[in-house]
Design a protein around this motif. Structure first.
Motif, PDB file in Angstrom:
ATOM      1  N   LYS A 241       0.828  -1.210   0.000  1.00 59.04           N
ATOM      2  CA  LYS A 241       0.000   0.000   0.000  1.00 59.04           C
ATOM      3  C   LYS A 241       0.860   1.257   0.000  1.00 59.04           C
ATOM      4  O   LYS A 241       0.480   2.280  -0.579  1.00 59.04           O
ATOM      5  N   SER A 242       2.023   1.181   0.632  1.00 58.26           N
ATOM      6  CA  SER A 242       2.876   2.363   0.743  1.00 58.26           C
ATOM      7  C   SER A 242       3.479   2.782  -0.594  1.00 58.26           C
ATOM      8  O   SER A 242       3.892   3.938  -0.751  1.00 58.26           O
ATOM      9  N   LEU A 243       3.547   1.869  -1.566  1.00 58.69           N
ATOM     10  CA  LEU A 243       4.164   2.195  -2.843  1.00 58.69           C
ATOM     11  C   LEU A 243       3.467   3.365  -3.528  1.00 58.69           C
ATOM     12  O   LEU A 243       4.104   4.223  -4.137  1.00 58.69           O
ATOM     13  N   THR A 244       2.158   3.406  -3.429  1.00 63.60           N
ATOM     14  CA  THR A 244       1.397   4.510  -4.030  1.00 63.60           C
ATOM     15  C   THR A 244       1.578   5.792  -3.240  1.00 63.60           C
ATOM     16  O   THR A 244       1.785   6.870  -3.806  1.00 63.60           O
ATOM     17  N   TYR A 245       1.523   5.679  -1.916  1.00 65.91           N
ATOM     18  CA  TYR A 245       1.657   6.872  -1.068  1.00 65.91           C
ATOM     19  C   TYR A 245       3.020   7.534  -1.221  1.00 65.91           C
ATOM     20  O   TYR A 245       3.135   8.765  -1.084  1.00 65.91           O
ATOM     21  N   LEU A 246       4.070   6.744  -1.484  1.00 71.35           N
ATOM     22  CA  LEU A 246       5.412   7.312  -1.606  1.00 71.35           C
ATOM     23  C   LEU A 246       5.523   8.310  -2.753  1.00 71.35           C
ATOM     24  O   LEU A 246       6.419   9.147  -2.766  1.00 71.35           O
ATOM     25  N   GLN A 247       4.625   8.215  -3.716  1.00 72.67           N
ATOM     26  CA  GLN A 247       4.655   9.145  -4.843  1.00 72.67           C
ATOM     27  C   GLN A 247       4.077  10.509  -4.457  1.00 72.67           C
ATOM     28  O   GLN A 247       4.179  11.468  -5.208  1.00 72.67           O
ATOM     29  N   GLN A 248       3.450  10.580  -3.256  1.00 72.05           N
ATOM     30  CA  GLN A 248       2.778  11.821  -2.860  1.00 72.05           C
ATOM     31  C   GLN A 248       3.303  12.427  -1.558  1.00 72.05           C
ATOM     32  O   GLN A 248       3.229  13.633  -1.365  1.00 72.05           O
ATOM     33  N   TYR A 249       3.819  11.562  -0.652  1.00 74.83           N
ATOM     34  CA  TYR A 249       4.189  12.038   0.676  1.00 74.83           C
ATOM     35  C   TYR A 249       5.623  11.632   1.029  1.00 74.83           C
ATOM     36  O   TYR A 249       6.225  10.803   0.350  1.00 74.83           O
TER      37      TYR A 249
END
Length: 293
Positions: A241-249
């Motif tokens: 799940k963190s893979l997507t969030y890393l692109q934003q935060y």
């Protein structure tokens, strides 16, 4: 396809149909997926897979099988399935997803489709048996029709699909093996609970209760079906799940967003799973986006 969007129940959200046909056909390069593999998922459509290059290990519920170039796999409705390959022998495969309701007319559906939705979870497709060889041939014809779309191609497609299903029934009748719906549903319930509550504090008892199991039986389910422990699965899912969030935060924000209680522990587990730190992954994605732009 490079990403599989799933809901909390692990159901794939991809629309497996066109405007006029409840049929979808696409190619997948396993290593091009955002996770580097095809995560466990399910869908209401029937699915036929043919490997075009390399080989892959497919999982259907609790069973694993290797499918090589030229071979295929039928996956029945609502079965948990996923796939991995070897970097030295990368796999590309083609999928055909079809709504069961499109296989035959309403009058024939109850007799010739419905009973087999409760039969084998999957079936291997090779050239060693007459029926599966015919299925592979019909799949190729359907793929060609969907690529060329000549006038009135839908008529030819439905003819091939009917003939394909006739051969599948022959295969079913040679070795019906009823699936285990209770075990399958309990596993889905536990995974659904994890996917809904992954950002919260999770203990083993939470997961076991979701599947109406004891803690020891819950562990046996995960070990048998997923070859991991329930809490290790939680950690792996949080990282995915963190893979997507890393692109934003930033890394610290992501760690707490997906349920880790410390940034250092998140970095440690991310590196174990992905072979690089979250920051290195974040930079590699940004660099890739810049090159594609």
């Amino acid at each position: 396809m490079t990403d599989f969007q799933l809901n909390a129940q692990l159901q794939e959200l991809t629309k497996h149909h066109t405007v006029t046909l409840p049929v979808a056909c696409y190619e997948t390069t396993i290593q091009a997926n955002v996770h580097g593999y095809i995560p466990l998922h399910w869908h209401e459509e029937l699915q036929w897979i043919v490997v075009l290059q390399g080989e892959a290990q497919f999982q259907v519920n609790e069973e694993y099988m290797t499918v090589s170039k030229g071979e295929g796999l039928f996956i029945n409705q609502a079965q948990l399935h996923g796939a991995k390959d070897d970097a030295k022998n990368p796999c590309i495969y083609r999928c055909l997803n079809v709504s069961p309701l499109f296989i035959m007319s309403n009058e024939l559906y109850a007799a010739y489709v419905q009973p087999y939705l409760q039969a084998n979870s999957y079936m291997r497709l090779t050239k060693s048996t007459s029926w599966s060889n015919q299925v592979l041939a019909h799949l190729q014809a359907i793929y060609t029709l969907l690529e060329t779309k000549h006038p009135l191609f839908e008529f030819d497609l439905t003819i091939h699909l009917t003939q394909l299903w006739k051969e599948m029934i022959i295969g079913f009748q040679q070795g019906i093996a009823l699936r285990q719906p209770i075990q399958n549903e309990r596993m889905k319930q536990m995974l659904q609970w994890i996917h809904t509550h992954y950002a919260e504090t999770i203990i083993l008892e939470n997961i076991a209760q979701a599947g109406q199991l004891s803690r020891s039986e819950c562990c046996r389910y995960f070990k048998r079906i997923l070859h991991t422990t329930p809490l290790q699965y939680v950690t792996d899912y949080r990282i995915r799940k963190s893979l997507t969030y890393l692109q934003q935060y930033n890394v610290t924000e992501v760690a707490y967003e997906v349920g880790f209680n410390s940034t250092s522990y998140y970095i440690e587990k991310f590196k174990e799973r992905m072979g690089q730190t979250p920051l290195a992954y974040k930079k590699s994605i940004a660099s890739k986006d810049e090159m594609e732009a």
